[in-house]
Design a protein around this motif. Structure first.
Motif, mmCIF file in Angstrom:
data_model
loop_
_atom_site.group_PDB
_atom_site.id
_atom_site.type_symbol
_atom_site.label_atom_id
_atom_site.label_comp_id
_atom_site.label_asym_id
_atom_site.label_seq_id
_atom_site.Cartn_x
_atom_site.Cartn_y
_atom_site.Cartn_z
ATOM 1 N N GLU A 2 0.840 -1.188 0.000
ATOM 2 C CA GLU A 2 0.000 0.000 0.000
ATOM 3 C C GLU A 2 0.882 1.247 0.000
ATOM 4 O O GLU A 2 1.846 1.342 0.749
ATOM 5 C CB GLU A 2 -0.879 0.002 1.254
ATOM 6 C CG GLU A 2 -1.883 1.106 1.274
ATOM 7 C CD GLU A 2 -2.792 0.996 2.504
ATOM 8 O OE1 GLU A 2 -3.512 1.955 2.757
ATOM 9 O OE2 GLU A 2 -2.766 -0.042 3.184
ATOM 10 N N VAL A 3 0.580 2.183 -0.846
ATOM 11 C CA VAL A 3 1.336 3.432 -0.934
ATOM 12 C C VAL A 3 0.485 4.552 -0.356
ATOM 13 O O VAL A 3 -0.681 4.699 -0.705
ATOM 14 C CB VAL A 3 1.705 3.751 -2.410
ATOM 15 C CG1 VAL A 3 2.425 5.088 -2.492
ATOM 16 C CG2 VAL A 3 2.535 2.635 -2.999
ATOM 17 N N ILE A 4 1.100 5.320 0.542
ATOM 18 C CA ILE A 4 0.401 6.432 1.167
ATOM 19 C C ILE A 4 1.160 7.706 0.823
ATOM 20 O O ILE A 4 2.371 7.792 0.997
ATOM 21 C CB ILE A 4 0.331 6.260 2.701
ATOM 22 C CG1 ILE A 4 -0.424 4.977 3.031
ATOM 23 C CG2 ILE A 4 -0.315 7.477 3.347
ATOM 24 C CD1 ILE A 4 -0.427 4.625 4.493
ATOM 25 N N ALA A 5 0.457 8.695 0.359
ATOM 26 C CA ALA A 5 1.073 9.969 0.019
ATOM 27 C C ALA A 5 0.768 10.991 1.101
ATOM 28 O O ALA A 5 -0.375 11.101 1.556
ATOM 29 C CB ALA A 5 0.540 10.455 -1.328
ATOM 30 N N ILE A 6 1.811 11.709 1.543
ATOM 31 C CA ILE A 6 1.623 12.787 2.508
ATOM 32 C C ILE A 6 2.390 14.007 2.018
ATOM 33 O O ILE A 6 3.328 13.897 1.219
ATOM 34 C CB ILE A 6 2.073 12.394 3.933
ATOM 35 C CG1 ILE A 6 3.568 12.058 3.965
ATOM 36 C CG2 ILE A 6 1.263 11.257 4.472
ATOM 37 C CD1 ILE A 6 4.098 11.858 5.365
ATOM 38 N N GLN A 7 2.002 15.131 2.531
ATOM 39 C CA GLN A 7 2.674 16.360 2.137
ATOM 40 C C GLN A 7 4.077 16.395 2.724
ATOM 41 O O GLN A 7 4.322 15.880 3.817
ATOM 42 C CB GLN A 7 1.885 17.574 2.620
ATOM 43 C CG GLN A 7 0.549 17.748 1.953
ATOM 44 C CD GLN A 7 -0.202 18.953 2.507
ATOM 45 O OE1 GLN A 7 0.150 19.496 3.546
ATOM 46 N NE2 GLN A 7 -1.235 19.364 1.789
ATOM 47 N N LYS A 8 4.984 17.024 2.003
ATOM 48 C CA LYS A 8 6.372 17.129 2.459
ATOM 49 C C LYS A 8 6.452 17.858 3.798
ATOM 50 O O LYS A 8 7.242 17.480 4.670
ATOM 51 C CB LYS A 8 7.216 17.855 1.420
ATOM 52 C CG LYS A 8 8.694 17.936 1.791
ATOM 53 C CD LYS A 8 9.494 18.539 0.676
ATOM 54 C CE LYS A 8 10.973 18.618 0.924
ATOM 55 N NZ LYS A 8 11.511 18.580 2.205
ATOM 56 N N SER A 9 5.637 18.867 3.998
ATOM 57 C CA SER A 9 5.655 19.622 5.260
ATOM 58 C C SER A 9 5.256 18.721 6.443
ATOM 59 O O SER A 9 5.801 18.839 7.540
ATOM 60 C CB SER A 9 4.746 20.843 5.180
ATOM 61 O OG SER A 9 3.408 20.451 4.936
ATOM 62 N N VAL A 10 4.319 17.802 6.211
ATOM 63 C CA VAL A 10 3.904 16.865 7.267
ATOM 64 C C VAL A 10 5.051 15.902 7.577
ATOM 65 O O VAL A 10 5.354 15.616 8.742
ATOM 66 C CB VAL A 10 2.634 16.099 6.850
ATOM 67 C CG1 VAL A 10 2.299 15.017 7.863
ATOM 68 C CG2 VAL A 10 1.461 17.053 6.677
ATOM 69 N N LEU A 11 5.715 15.416 6.533
ATOM 70 C CA LEU A 11 6.855 14.512 6.723
ATOM 71 C C LEU A 11 7.974 15.221 7.480
ATOM 72 O O LEU A 11 8.557 14.651 8.407
ATOM 73 C CB LEU A 11 7.364 14.010 5.365
ATOM 74 C CG LEU A 11 8.573 13.069 5.412
ATOM 75 C CD1 LEU A 11 8.220 11.799 6.181
ATOM 76 C CD2 LEU A 11 9.046 12.737 4.006
ATOM 77 N N ASP A 12 8.257 16.457 7.106
ATOM 78 C CA ASP A 12 9.293 17.222 7.810
ATOM 79 C C ASP A 12 8.920 17.433 9.271
ATOM 80 O O ASP A 12 9.776 17.355 10.160
ATOM 81 C CB ASP A 12 9.520 18.578 7.117
ATOM 82 C CG ASP A 12 10.193 18.435 5.756
ATOM 83 O OD1 ASP A 12 10.819 17.371 5.513
ATOM 84 O OD2 ASP A 12 10.087 19.375 4.939
ATOM 85 N N LYS A 15 9.611 14.245 11.132
ATOM 86 C CA LYS A 15 11.060 14.087 11.339
ATOM 87 C C LYS A 15 11.525 14.942 12.515
ATOM 88 O O LYS A 15 12.301 14.483 13.356
ATOM 89 C CB LYS A 15 11.830 14.485 10.080
ATOM 90 C CG LYS A 15 11.766 13.481 8.969
ATOM 91 C CD LYS A 15 12.597 13.979 7.775
ATOM 92 C CE LYS A 15 12.538 13.062 6.598
ATOM 93 N NZ LYS A 15 13.319 13.572 5.450
ATOM 94 N N ASN A 16 11.045 16.177 12.557
ATOM 95 C CA ASN A 16 11.436 17.076 13.654
ATOM 96 C C ASN A 16 10.960 16.549 15.002
ATOM 97 O O ASN A 16 11.679 16.615 15.997
ATOM 98 C CB ASN A 16 10.889 18.488 13.411
ATOM 99 C CG ASN A 16 11.612 19.198 12.283
ATOM 100 O OD1 ASN A 16 12.761 18.885 11.971
ATOM 101 N ND2 ASN A 16 10.933 20.149 11.655
#
Length: 103
Positions: A2-12, A15-16
């Motif tokens: 399953e592939v899930i797409a999220i916004q880069k800002s959410v991923l960042d 990470k923080n």
């Protein structure tokens, strides 16, 4: 798969948050690591084997204040130096002087 797409800002942001959690964990454990590096600590079984005593005798030593210990997560730990000092002094057998009785 399953592939899930999220916004880069959410991923960042995730990470923080993980970095902050890692820093908190490291800071919380840092003050204890120096304690355990300076001295070897023994658990109940290791002390009993080293001193050739029963768990009940070990409990009596603790109750009488003859062997200092620290408690971590409901488990007792003893400094090797304290155990060695007690061994060098001679194990306190049942005498009235140190509060032990034959009863």
């Amino acid at each position: 798969m399953e592939v899930i797409a999220i916004q880069k800002s959410v991923l960042d942001g995730m990470k923080n948050e993980l970095k902050e959690l890692l820093e908190l964990t490291e800071n919380a454990t840092r003050k204890y690591t120096s304690i355990f590096k300076e001295e070897k600590w023994l658990d109940n079984q290791e002390v009993c084997l080293m001193m050739n005593i029963t768990k009940r005798t070990l409990q009596t030593y603790k109750d009488k204040g003859l062997l200092p210990y620290s408690k971590l997560n409901r488990k007792n730990y003893y400094k090797l130096s304290d155990v060695q000092a007690l061994l060098e002094a001679g194990q306190p057998y049942n005498t009235n002087d140190n509060g032990f009785t034959d009863e």
